[in-house]
Enzyme design. Structure first.
Site, PDB file in Angstrom:
ATOM      1  N   ASP A 272       0.816  -1.212   0.000  1.00  0.00           N
ATOM      2  CA  ASP A 272       0.000   0.000   0.000  1.00  0.00           C
ATOM      3  C   ASP A 272       0.852   1.266   0.000  1.00  0.00           C
ATOM      4  OD1 ASP A 272      -2.032  -1.814   0.273  1.00  0.00           O
ATOM      5  OD2 ASP A 272      -2.858  -0.958   2.115  1.00  0.00           O
ATOM      6  N   ASP A 273       0.209   2.362  -0.378  1.00  0.00           N
ATOM      7  CA  ASP A 273       0.647   3.747  -0.165  1.00  0.00           C
ATOM      8  C   ASP A 273       1.640   4.275  -1.189  1.00  0.00           C
ATOM      9  OD1 ASP A 273      -0.937   3.591   2.041  1.00  0.00           O
ATOM     10  OD2 ASP A 273       0.660   3.818   3.518  1.00  0.00           O
TER      11      ASP A 273
ATOM     12  N   HIS B 181      -6.008   3.077  -4.135  1.00  0.00           N
ATOM     13  CA  HIS B 181      -5.902   3.312  -2.681  1.00  0.00           C
ATOM     14  C   HIS B 181      -6.375   4.721  -2.336  1.00  0.00           C
ATOM     15  CE1 HIS B 181      -4.726   2.021   1.236  1.00  0.00           C
ATOM     16  NE2 HIS B 181      -3.670   2.799   1.357  1.00  0.00           N
TER      17      HIS B 181
ATOM     18  N   HIS C  80      -5.520   9.355   0.796  1.00  0.00           N
ATOM     19  CA  HIS C  80      -5.473   8.527   2.012  1.00  0.00           C
ATOM     20  C   HIS C  80      -6.361   9.056   3.143  1.00  0.00           C
ATOM     21  CE1 HIS C  80      -3.727   5.684   4.929  1.00  0.00           C
ATOM     22  NE2 HIS C  80      -3.160   5.083   3.897  1.00  0.00           N
TER      23      HIS C  80
ATOM     24  N   HIS D 223       3.657  -2.366   3.021  1.00  0.00           N
ATOM     25  CA  HIS D 223       3.702  -1.008   2.484  1.00  0.00           C
ATOM     26  C   HIS D 223       5.029  -0.791   1.770  1.00  0.00           C
ATOM     27  CE1 HIS D 223       0.762  -0.916   5.757  1.00  0.00           C
ATOM     28  NE2 HIS D 223       0.191   0.090   5.122  1.00  0.00           N
TER      29      HIS D 223
END
Length: 518
Positions: free
Chosen positions: A305-306, A355, A359, A449
């Site tokens: 992620d991210d 995603h 965020h 991540h």
């Protein structure tokens, strides 16, 4: 787009639906000037050489929810390096985060504590770089935003606060008077008398494509937070004599007059952009889909992620050497900054998922803002990889039936996880690898991540140990084989006993040990 009210060059963006406040307008091909004078034409970050995106995060299921991103220009040649700007941005993020932690600790019993920073380039040229940070937070039920724009003068190699674009104190006082005049008459919605000739009221200055000076105010400075973004556009003719030499260079960079200026105001570029956007794109899929039958093989899905972040390229090298593929849930802001990494992911058999744009905890947003967060990221990802993502992982794993329903309307399946490695809270690669291996089982979806260097360091050990146990590494949809995945359903793993449904609510619990630092 935000709801806009115009009064003499003033915009009150009430109940703005975008995730980042002011958004660059999409002008007509023949007229690159947005009709709203306070809209800033932000620079395409992919055009800034040496750009990386730095992040600060605090867990995926935690309260408070903390996520901050900011740019870092790391040109190894040193020709376009901006160490002073990098240091100043990092320090600003640290200071804002430390203040939030202090406030959150005092109000630890209040629900939904969230902190978020995103960014844009307001200008980029051989002379000047402008970076706008939007800081949002809630401690309780109210969400408020502040904005600050920092400027890096490449000629003098120094970082300026926005007020540094003005000549002197007298120029600041004259600007304050001009802004008060333009706000007068909007009462009781705004209070022009609140404006002082104080740099704290003028810490976010930019320029629209015409060269007018745009002054942005924080929530609560001149009116209630419910007004949304309050901004004033002061005509270029009224402020030209107020600008310092650095301010004049910043203005040239923002309107595209400076040497080496980047942006997207060229009408021919707009024609190509619009034409390309209208071409239908196929659904996103790994280029190696069908090479593994997970009904027979022991399959596991590594998910990251991210990103993309500074270590994503190194991670792709590691995965490539092991002939392993993964699923990357990328943020729209970061994807826009490093599109070449997303293209590489798809070339090498990985899969890109959504995603969101910046965020935010989607469960804390109204439907229209949820849709905007998803759609903006979806557009950026689709434009970059040439395929339409079919998966979304909500930030923090925060998804309820409402979020799943919105995702379904947008053609997305919701993906959570069966194993949380806790990597965002740990710095020991061995501990991360141990958790990943311990949580592996056929059909497992493992959360990690790619913006976290220790996670990348842990990946070779994860691959080695799981391969020794007979596992094959596939993208998330491959876990489901011919069953496929359904838009609007929530999936936590791909094992045959738990095929995933709207009732799945998997995800690890998180206990924050200490505030993170950039």
């Amino acid at each position: 787009m935000p709801k806009t009210g115009l009064v003499g060059g003033i915009a009150l963006l009430v109940a703005a639906v975008t995730g980042c406040g002011a958004v660059a307008a999409s002008p007509d091909v023949g007229d690159p000037l947005p009709s709203e004078p306070t809209m800033i034409d932000y620079v395409d970050p992919s055009q800034v050489y040496g750009l990386n995106v730095r992040t600060v995060a605090a867990g995926d299921a935690a309260d408070p929810h903390v996520y901050a991103s900011y740019p870092s220009i790391d040109d190894p040649s040193g020709l376009n390096d901006a160490p002073g700007l990098n240091d100043r941005l990092q320090r600003t993020v640290k200071e804002q985060l430390a203040r939030f932690w202090r406030d959150a600790s005092r109000d630890s019993e209040l629900p939904h504590r969230e902190f978020n920073i995103d960014w844009q380039f307001t200008a980029a040229s051989d002379e000047v770089i402008g970076v706008r940070l939007r800081i949002g937070e809630s401690v309780g039920t109210a969400w408020s935003e502040s904005r600050t724009t920092l400027w890096y003068d490449r000629r003098d190699r120094r970082v300026l606060d926005s007020s540094g674009l003005l000549k002197d104190r007298a120029a600041l006082e004259e600007l304050a008077s001009l802004v008060r005049e333009r706000l007068t008459g909007l009462r009781p919605r705004v209070n022009p008398r609140a404006i002082k000739a104080d740099p704290r009221f003028f810490d976010s200055l930019g320029f629209n494509p015409r060269g007018d000076l745009v002054v942005e105010f924080d929530d609560h400075q001149v009116g209630a937070a419910s007004l949304g973004r309050v901004a004033v556009a002061v005509p270029a003719s009224d402020v030209e004599h107020l600008l310092s030499a650095a301010g004049a260079r910043a203005r040239r960079a923002a309107v595209g007059e400076a040497a080496g200026a980047t942006g997207t105001r060229n009408p021919e570029l707009w024609k190509e952009f619009i034409a390309e956007a209208g071409v239908p794109k196929p659904p996103a899929a790994s280029s190696q889909t069908g090479s593994v039958d997970c009904a027979k093989a022991k399959c596991v899905a590594l998910t990251y992620d991210d990103g993309p972040g500074p270590d994503t390229g190194r991670l792709l090298d590691i995965l490539g050497r092991s002939h392993a593929r993964a699923t990357f849930f990328s943020l729209g802001t970061s994807a826009s900054a490093r599109p070449e990494l997303l293209k590489r992911m798809m070339r090498e058999g990985h899969l890109v998922g959504n995603h969101t744009w910046s965020h935010r905890d989607l469960t804390a947003l109204p439907d229209i803002k949820v849709t905007d967060q998803i759609n903006r990221a979806q557009y950026a990802l689709t434009h970059t990889v040439g395929q339409v993502p079919g998966l979304i992982r909500p930030p923090y794993g925060a998804a309820d039936d409402r979020i799943a329903s919105i995702a379904g309307e947008l053609g997305l399946a919701v993906v959570r996880w069966s194993t949380d490695t806790g990597d965002i809270r740990g710095t020991d690669p061995k501990a991360i690898a141990d958790k990943a291996v311990a949580g592996a089982r056929p059909g497992a979806i493992i959360l990690m991540h790619d913006v976290h260097a220790p996670t990348v360091d842990a990946t070779p050990e994860i691959l080695r140990r799981l391969r020794e146990k007979g596992y094959t590494f596939v993208t998330v949809p491959e876990l489901y084989g011919s069953r496929g995945m359904t838009s609007g359903r929530t999936y936590t793993s791909g094992d045959s006993e738990n095929p995933g449904s709207s009732e799945d609510r998997g995800g690890g619990s998180v206990t924050l040990q200490r505030p993170p630092t950039p």
